[in-house]
Design an enzyme around this catalytic site. Structure first.
Site, PDB file in Angstrom:
ATOM      1  N   ARG A 102       0.815  -1.209   0.000  1.00  0.00           N
ATOM      2  CA  ARG A 102       0.000   0.000   0.000  1.00  0.00           C
ATOM      3  C   ARG A 102       0.853   1.266   0.000  1.00  0.00           C
ATOM      4  O   ARG A 102       0.365   2.364  -0.138  1.00  0.00           O
ATOM      5  CB  ARG A 102      -0.928   0.007   1.208  1.00  0.00           C
ATOM      6  CG  ARG A 102      -1.862  -1.186   1.163  1.00  0.00           C
ATOM      7  CD  ARG A 102      -3.244  -0.840   1.612  1.00  0.00           C
ATOM      8  NE  ARG A 102      -3.265  -0.304   2.955  1.00  0.00           N
ATOM      9  CZ  ARG A 102      -4.284   0.399   3.432  1.00  0.00           C
ATOM     10  NH1 ARG A 102      -5.302   0.672   2.664  1.00  0.00           N
ATOM     11  NH2 ARG A 102      -4.261   0.832   4.672  1.00  0.00           N
ATOM     12  N   GLY A 103       2.168   1.088   0.164  1.00  0.00           N
ATOM     13  CA  GLY A 103       3.037   2.251   0.193  1.00  0.00           C
ATOM     14  C   GLY A 103       2.634   3.082   1.342  1.00  0.00           C
ATOM     15  O   GLY A 103       2.859   2.741   2.442  1.00  0.00           O
ATOM     16  N   CYS A 104       1.993   4.110   1.138  1.00  0.00           N
ATOM     17  CA  CYS A 104       1.591   4.890   2.262  1.00  0.00           C
ATOM     18  C   CYS A 104       0.639   5.907   1.844  1.00  0.00           C
ATOM     19  O   CYS A 104       0.192   5.928   0.757  1.00  0.00           O
ATOM     20  CB  CYS A 104       2.708   5.565   2.733  1.00  0.00           C
ATOM     21  SG  CYS A 104       2.867   6.100   1.285  1.00  0.00           S
ATOM     22  N   ILE A 105       0.391   6.792   2.824  1.00  0.00           N
ATOM     23  CA  ILE A 105      -0.822   7.545   2.712  1.00  0.00           C
ATOM     24  C   ILE A 105      -0.537   9.020   2.882  1.00  0.00           C
ATOM     25  O   ILE A 105       0.279   9.340   3.671  1.00  0.00           O
ATOM     26  CB  ILE A 105      -1.795   7.066   3.776  1.00  0.00           C
ATOM     27  CG1 ILE A 105      -1.945   5.578   3.667  1.00  0.00           C
ATOM     28  CG2 ILE A 105      -3.145   7.648   3.550  1.00  0.00           C
ATOM     29  CD1 ILE A 105      -1.366   4.651   4.339  1.00  0.00           C
TER      30      ILE A 105
ATOM     31  N   THR B 199      -1.129   9.610  -3.023  1.00  0.00           N
ATOM     32  CA  THR B 199      -1.445   8.185  -2.991  1.00  0.00           C
ATOM     33  C   THR B 199      -2.869   7.860  -3.397  1.00  0.00           C
ATOM     34  O   THR B 199      -3.123   6.829  -3.995  1.00  0.00           O
ATOM     35  CB  THR B 199      -1.254   7.619  -1.577  1.00  0.00           C
ATOM     36  OG1 THR B 199      -1.931   8.479  -0.667  1.00  0.00           O
ATOM     37  CG2 THR B 199       0.204   7.544  -1.236  1.00  0.00           C
TER      38      THR B 199
END
Lengths: 105, 421
Positions: A102-105, B199
């Site tokens: 998800r990698g990040c936010i 994102t």
């Protein structure tokens, strides 16, 4: 979402080719996914990273980032990029049959 | 037990709100202590404006102790580790502080040392960050002397505090240079490890379009590996190169060193391992975490910390009464994104719903517009600073802005937040 044939079995993948269900994966698929993504042969070193990613995901529910991989997988970041050009975390996740990090936010 | 001892590590946004809310709830019926290494509370959202002369660094800092209600004890000390077997905090200079409940609220730290070449003689000269007060001030001087060339804004790795701040920096730099008549002489490049500007897909498309419109180049999937400060060149791990005259870096972030020295408390980056809904530490039943220190899969931002406070305070009270935890945090985050020209954008999201267009705080009514640029959003961001000191830190509610995400009431938003895992 779509269904594709990998190592002779039907599996569900997302739009970028990540397996949707980690339990549908096996090691034969790993080799096939790797070849599709430009890695002709999976070495033990590749598999060390793939298994580490997969193990962490199955245990914690999320896959480690590249920086975390560099600190915990036993393979330094420089080498991770040699093994998995462009995106080690993403590629190792794909080969290991787990969802896209998800990698990040 | 006699009165419960509640010890809070960190006197920033989260630690201060929790201390004040607990003090108001318990009064004399609890002993509340806040520990921090210094007495300087920095209004971090203001740092972004300092390099452009839009905020004065001195006005962003107030004493930590003065933000705490009377009755909350404030201790200045460096923390060595947490001893969960004996419910005690070990201090660096010796001495221990016992607790019945511990709150981890020490935030995230910058880790520029993790990127080769970043720290050295060029640090503060051709390499800057606006993520610290000193950094923001030195960048102000550098920008004043900058009359043309390549301005490179680089996010080294995620997670970072306030993930939109680097984009805001690009927007404000564009505006700043335009005002000085220098925009045509400067190439602005934004290099990010993400595969796009942001994102979340819908917000990312909107922000990406704004960058393009302002002539800001984006280098996506750029995982910065090292800097050659003499050649003024940034390399990615896969050997891509970006030349710069002025590098604005957002260094890698990490959790806390004292947590790394406390077995079971932190992940490999030093972030506290917590339950994403109850915010209870995975290391001990009587330890909770709030804010940037945790490993939660949401933004590291003041709004998140503010929304988490409700669940943390409720759960501390329930824990002390021996009850099941009922405070559940839903991943709610929102942030204003400064886009220059006295305008801003607002986004609002949670664990399960990405930022979408709509109105905030009241669905349909607003008055603020989500995912759209407006002057009102910019004014709201300015108004937020006094609210921060006078309403948010004392632990009061901000009228109309609740902890719970309400996006699902907006037309077009996704499903209700998922049930606790």
């Amino acid at each position: 979402m779509s269904t594709v044939q990998l190592a002779g079995r039907s599996v569900e993948v997302d739009a970028e080719g990540f397996l949707l269900h980690a339990d549908q994966w096996d090691e034969q698929m790993a080799g096939e996914i790797a070849r599709e993504n430009g890695i002709q042969t999976l070495t033990d070193r590749h598999m060390q990273v793939v298994e580490f990613m997969r193990g962490t995901y199955l245990e914690t529910g999320s896959a480690p980032s590249i920086r975390s991989l560099g600190k915990t997988s036993g393979v330094p970041i420089k080498e991770l990029y040699e093994l998995f050009p462009k995106g080690p975390a993403k590629l190792a996740a794909k080969i290991g049959g787990i969802p896209k990090p998800r990698g990040c936010i | 037990m006699s009165v419960p001892r509640i010890v809070i590590l960190g006197g920033g946004t989260g630690g201060t709100i929790v201390a004040n809310r607990l003090q108001r709830h318990y009064g004399q019926r609890a002993a509340i202590t806040v520990i921090d290494r210094d007495d300087d509370h920095v209004y971090q959202p203001g740092l972004l404006f300092v390099p452009f002369g839009l905020a004065d660094a001195r006005e962003l800092v107030r004493p930590r102790h003065a933000q705490l209600r009377p009755g909350v004890e404030f201790v200045i000390a460096e923390i060595e580790s947490v001893d969960r077997d004996h419910d005690a905090v070990q201090l660096r200079e010796g001495g221990r502080i016992d607790y019945d409940v511990l709150v981890l609220a020490t935030g995230a730290r910058l880790a520029p040392e993790e990127t080769e070449g970043l720290i050295g003689p060029a640090w503060g000269d051709s390499i800057h960050t606006f993520y610290t007060l000193e950094g923001a001030v030195s960048l102000r001087r550098a920008l004043q002397g900058f009359t043309g060339g390549r301005l490179l804004v680089n996010v080294v790795d995620m997670p970072i505090k306030c993930p939109v701040a680097p984009l805001e920096f690009c927007f404000l730099a564009d505006w700043h240079l335009l005002q000085r008549g220098l925009r045509e002489d400067v190439e602005i490049t934004f290099a990010t490890p993400l595969d796009a500007a942001f994102t979340k897909p819908v917000a990312s498309a909107q922000l990406g379009a704004m960058l393009a419109q302002k002539g800001i180049a984006v280098e996506a999937e750029f995982a910065a590996g090292r800097v050659d400060p003499d050649a003024r060149r940034l390399y990615s791990w896969d050997e891509r190169e970006l030349d710069y005259d002025l590098l604005v870096t957002i260094p890698a972030h990490a959790g806390a060193r004292y947590l790394e020295r406390s077995p079971g408390f932190a992940d490999e980056l030093g972030f506290a391992l917590v339950d994403r809904y109850t915010l209870r530490s995975r290391a001990a039943e009587n330890v909770f975490a709030i804010g940037d220190v945790s490993d939660l899969p949401t933004s590291k931002a003041g709004s998140v910390t503010h929304f988490e406070a409700e669940a943390v305070v409720e759960n501390i009270c329930r824990h002390l009464e021996g009850d099941e935890l009922t405070g559940l945090y839903d991943g709610h985050a929102n942030c204003f994104i400064e886009t220059g020209f006295h305008k801003a954008l607002l986004i609002d999201f949670d664990y399960d719903n990405e930022p979408l267009p709509g109105r905030f705080p009241e669905p349909h009514l607003g008055p603020l517009q989500l995912l759209g640029e407006s002057r009102l959003n910019h004014l709201a961001k300015l108004v937020f600073q006094p609210l921060y000191w006078h309403v948010l830190l004392p632990g009061h509610e901000i009228p109309g802005v609740g902890a719970e995400f309400r996006g699902s009431e907006r037309a077009g938003a996704g499903q209700q937040p998922g049930a606790p895992a």
